[in-house]
Design an enzyme around this catalytic site. Structure first.
Site, PDB file in Angstrom:
ATOM      1  N   GLU A  69       0.817  -1.224   0.000  1.00 18.13           N
ATOM      2  CA  GLU A  69       0.000   0.000   0.000  1.00 18.13           C
ATOM      3  C   GLU A  69       0.847   1.269   0.000  1.00 18.13           C
ATOM      4  OE1 GLU A  69      -0.673  -2.645   1.829  1.00 18.13           O
ATOM      5  OE2 GLU A  69      -2.783  -3.160   1.558  1.00 18.13           O
ATOM      6  N   HIS A 138     -11.245  -5.170  10.514  1.00 13.88           N
ATOM      7  CA  HIS A 138     -11.889  -5.135   9.195  1.00 13.88           C
ATOM      8  C   HIS A 138     -13.294  -4.548   9.255  1.00 13.88           C
ATOM      9  CE1 HIS A 138      -8.703  -8.119   8.575  1.00 13.88           C
ATOM     10  NE2 HIS A 138      -8.817  -7.934   7.271  1.00 13.88           N
TER      11      HIS A 138
END
Lengths: 342, 324
Positions: A69, A138
Site C-alpha cells: 500500500e 476489518h
C-alpha cells in the site's frame, strides 16, 4: 442535485454498479484516469467497486498491484502530481495504518507545501464499516480520522445515485478525495440486503456536489444527523416513530470535508433537537464536531440536550451479540430519539 | 572524460558548497547568545549537505529539466544541481512569499514543478511518489526518468523495499540512489544495516546494483550515466549506493559528540580532493578554480539578497492552499 422524474428515469442499480458506472463514464471521457489497487482487475474489487472495468479498459488502465500500500498509494500521488488522475483503492480502510504516511504526509500536504504550485487530483476509494462479524481490524469506519487531517476531502455516499454523482465529482476534483463506501450499502449478493442499496440511478453524467448534505426526510421535532449505512437505519426508525407522532428530520451528510454546516444548523434551528448517529468511534470525532458547531453558533439553539449514537470507545467485537451491542442499531437510535423528544 | 564535463562537475560542487556555507552563516548569525532553534532569519531544523556534493553533481549532470528528481530532508545540493531556481530556493528557506512554496513548505518540503523537483522530510517515503512520476512518464511514452534519492538509513524502511519491488516489477524508469554518509543521525551504518553494501539489496529485486566508493564525483557521473540510460531505454530501475560523507552535523546545532571519524572526513573534503585532481591533470589551475569560486559566491549572494529582501507571507493567508 435536483432531477426531475424523467431525467432520473426508472433504471435501478446497486450502489456498487452505480460507482462503477461513474468511473467507467469518466474513464471514457478522460484518458488520464486509471484505476489501481489490490484485486481491482480480474476479481473486480473485493466489494465489487471495479467490476467489469478490466474487460472494458484493459490492464494498462485497470491495474492490480502487489500488497504494497505504501508503494502504490504513493505512486498514485506522484502520478497525480504529473497530471494523471488516479483512482486508487485501499481494500479496507482499516489497512490505512500500513501506508498512512503516504496519505496524510504526502497526498494531503503536497499542494499546501508547494504553495499551491502542485496539484494532487486523485480519488482514494476504500471500504468501511461493520455489522457482519469481521472483527476489530476489518470493520471500522474511521472517517473522522481522515476528516481530522487537513488536505483531503472526504465523501461518504449512502445510496446508488449519490454514489455515482459523488464519484464523478471526486474524479473531477483537483484535490485528493477519500471516497468511503460502506460494505452494507453496496448491494452485495453475499451480505445482508439493504433494500435501499438498489435504487434509481440516472444514466448520464452528473455530479453530486462535494460538501452538500441532503435532507432525506423532512420533519419538525428532531434533527437526526447521520451518514452512510446509518442513514438507512435512521430512515427506518423515523418511519416507525412517525406512528408514535414523532416527526424526525433526517440529514444525510454525504460529505465530511467540506462539511455542510448550514444544512445542519438550519434544521437544528427549526427542530431545537439533535441526535447524531455515527458508526465511527464516539470520542474526538464527528459527533463531537457537530455538537461543537451547534454550540459555537448558538448554545440556545438546542431545547433539549443532544444525543450521540456512535461506537462507544471500544474496538469492534467479533461475536454477533457483542458487535450488535456497539453498532448504532435500530434500538439504540430509537431510544436516543425518544429520550431527546421526551 | 571530456574536460568540460569535469569543470562543470567541479563548478556545481562549488556552487552547492557556497550556498550551504552562506545558509550556515545566516542560520547561526542570530541564534546566539541563547540558542533558540525557532529564532532568527532562518528558523527551524536545518540539514545541510556539505560533503555530499559529488552525488548531486555526478547525477544531475546526466539529467534534463524534463527529468524528475526527489530528494530527502537534506535536499539543497540536489535542488541546486538539478537547476531549481536558486532565488526561489533561498526564499523558501527564509520563509518568504517568493519561495518555492510561498513559505508554506520550508527547507524539507521543496517542490518545483518546472524541473520536476520534490523532496520529503520523511525517511524513504519520497520514493513511492517518485514511482508515480515514473509511471506517468512511462504511460505517456515520454523519454524522461526519475532519480529517487534517499539515505543509507532509509534502506531499512519498508517504503524502500516496496518501492524497489514495484519499480522492478513494472520496469519503471527510475534510478534509486542511496547516499551513504555512514550516519543515520548518530547511529552508524554498522549498527543499523545487515549488509556491507546496500547495492547488494538490488539482487533481491532482480535489478542491477552498484556501489561507488570514495565519494568520487567522476565515478558517480559514470555509474549514473549508465543507469539513467538504462531507465530511459525502458530496461527498468537500477540501485546505486554512493559512499559519501557528511561533513557537518545531522542538523545545525548537532555537536556530533558521537563521531570519531570527523577529522578523517574533513581531510577528504571532496571539493578539495577534486580540485587537486583537476590541477594535477592540467584541467583546472588554481586561478581557474578561484574564478569559479568567485562566480559562485556572487550567484549565491544575489539569491540570498533576493530572499532577504522578499516579503514574509501575510498572516491573513495562513489558511490558503489547503485545497486547490
Amino acid at each position: 442535485m435536483a432531477l426531475t422524474a424523467t431525467e432520473a428515469g426508472t433504471r435501478k442499480l446497486s450502489t456498487a454498479k452505480a460507482m462503477v458506472e461513474g468511473i467507467a463514464q469518466e474513464m471514457e471521457r478522460d484518458p488520464s484516469i486509471f484505476v489501481m489497487g489490490e484485486d481491482v482487475g480480474a476479481y473486480g474489487g473485493i466489494f465489487s467497486s471495479t467490476t467489469g472495468l478490466l474487460e472494458r479498459f484493459g490492464k494498462d488502465r485497470v491495474i492490480d498491484t502487489p500488497i504494497s500500500e505504501t508503494a502504490f498509494l504513493g505512486l498514485a500521488t506522484g502520478a497525480a502530481t504529473e497530471g494523471m488522475r488516479p483512482i486508487v483503492e485501499l481494500m479496507f480502510v482499516d489497512f490505512f495504518g500500513v501506508a498512512m504516511d503516504q496519505i496524510y504526509n504526502h497526498m494531503a500536504k503536497i499542494h499546501f507545501e508547494s504553495g499551491g504550485n502542485v496539484k494532487v487530483p486523485l480519488v482514494l476509494m476504500t471500504a468501511v464499516g461493520g455489522g457482519y462479524s469481521d472483527g476489530a481490524q476489518h470493520s471500522q469506519c474511521l472517517w473522522g480520522t481522515f476528516a481530522h487531517l487537513p488536505g483531503m476531502k472526504v465523501v461518504v455516499p449512502s445510496n446508488p445515485a449519490d454514489a455515482k454523482g459523488l464519484m464523478i465529482a471526486a474524479i473531477r476534483d483537483d484535490n485528493p478525495v477519500i471516497y468511503m463506501f460502506h460494505k452494507g450499502v453496496m448491494g452485495l449478493p453475499w451480505m445482508a440486503k439493504n433494500p435501499r442499496a438498489i435504487g434509481t440511478v440516472p444514466e448520464g453524467d452528473y455530479q453530486v456536489p462535494i460538501g452538500s448534505a441532503s435532507v432525506v426526510r423532512a420533519g419538525k421535532d428532531v434533527t437526526i444527523v447521520t451518514l452512510s449505512l446509518s442513514v438507512h437505519h435512521c430512515l427506518d426508525v423515523a418511519e416507525e416513530l412517525a406512528q408514535e407522532g414523532i416527526s424526525c428530520e433526517v440529514i444525510d451528510l454525504r460529505s465530511l470535508v467540506p462539511l455542510d454546516r448550514r444544512t445542519v444548523l438550519e434544521s437544528v434551528g427549526k427542530t431545537g433537537r439533535m441526535v447524531v448517529v455515527d458508526e465511527d468511534y464516539q470520542s474526538f470525532g464527528l459527533s463531537g464536531e457537530l455538537a461543537a458547531i451547534v454550540a459555537e453558533t448558538d448554545p440556545g439553539m438546542l431545547r433539549r440536550p443532544l444525543a450521540r449514537v456512535a461506537v462507544p470507545d471500544v474496538p469492534i467485537p467479533y461475536s454477533r451479540p457483542l458487535e450488535q451491542a456497539v453498532l448504532p442499531t435500530h434500538s439504540r437510535i430509537a431510544a436516543a430519539i425518544r429520550k431527546t423528544v421526551a | 572524460m571530456d574536460p568540460k564535463v569535469k569543470v562543470e562537475l567541479y563548478r556545481t560542487m562549488v556552487l552547492i558548497r557556497s550556498f550551504e556555507e552562506t545558509i550556515l552563516q545566516h542560520y547561526h548569525a542570530d541564534k546566539s547568545p541563547a540558542w533558540d532553534i525557532g529564532a532568527g532569519l532562518i528558523p527551524g531544523e536545518m540539514h545541510l549537505s556539505a560533503g555530499q556534493e559529488p552525488v548531486a553533481a555526478g547525477i544531475c549532470a546526466n539529467l534534463t529539466a524534463s527529468d524528475a528528481i526527489t530528494a530527502t530532508h537534506r535536499p539543497h545540493h540536489l535542488a541546486i544541481a538539478h537547476g531549481v531556481r536558486m532565488e526561489a530556493l533561498a526564499a523558501e528557506i527564509f520563509g518568504r512569499e517568493t519561495g518555492l512554496g510561498k513559505g508554506r513548505g520550508g527547507h524539507m518540503h521543496l517542490f518545483d514543478p518546472g524541473t520536476h523537483f520534490s523532496c520529503s522530510g520523511i525517511i524513504a517515503e519520497g520514493l513511492p511518489p517518485a514511482l508515480g512520476q515514473a509511471f506517468a512518464f512511462q504511460r505517456r511514452g515520454l523519454p524522461n526518468v526519475v532519480v529517487a534519492v534517499t539515505g543509507e538509513g532509509a534502506a531499512n524502511q519498508g517504503a524502500f523495499h516496496e518501492s524497489l519491488n514495484l519499480a522492478a516489477l513494472w520496469k519503471l524508469p527510475v534510478v534509486f540512489v542511496v547516499e551513504d554518509n555512514d550516519w543515520a543521525i548518530s547511529v552508524p551504518r554498522t549498527a543499523s544495516t545487515a549488509v556491507p553494501s546496500n547495492a547488494a539489496r538490488a539482487a533481491a529485486y532482480g535489478i542491477p546494483g552498484e556501489r561507488v566508493e570514495n565519494n568520487d564525483v567522476e565515478e558517480v557521473w559514470r555509474v549514473a550515466k549508465g543507469a539513467i540510460k538504462r531507465a530511459r531505454s525502458g530496461d527498468g530501475p537500477t540501485l546505486i549506493e554512493v559512499h559519501t560523507v557528511r561533513l557537518w552535523g545531522h542538523f545545525e546545532g548537532d555537536a556530533q559528540a558521537y563521531r570519531n571519524d570527523l577529522e578523517e572526513a574533513k581531510a577528504h573534503d571532496p571539493i578539495e580532493v577534486y580540485a587537486g585532481l583537476l590541477a594535477r591533470e592540467g584541467v583546472l589551475d588554481t586561478k581557474g578554480a578561484a574564478k569559479i569560486k568567485e562566480e559562485c559566491t556572487k550567484e549565491v549572494a544575489s539569491a540570498i539578497d533576493f530572499a532577504k529582501t522578499s516579503p514574509l507571507p501575510d498572516p491573513a493567508g495562513a489558511l490558503q492552499y489547503v485545497f486547490a
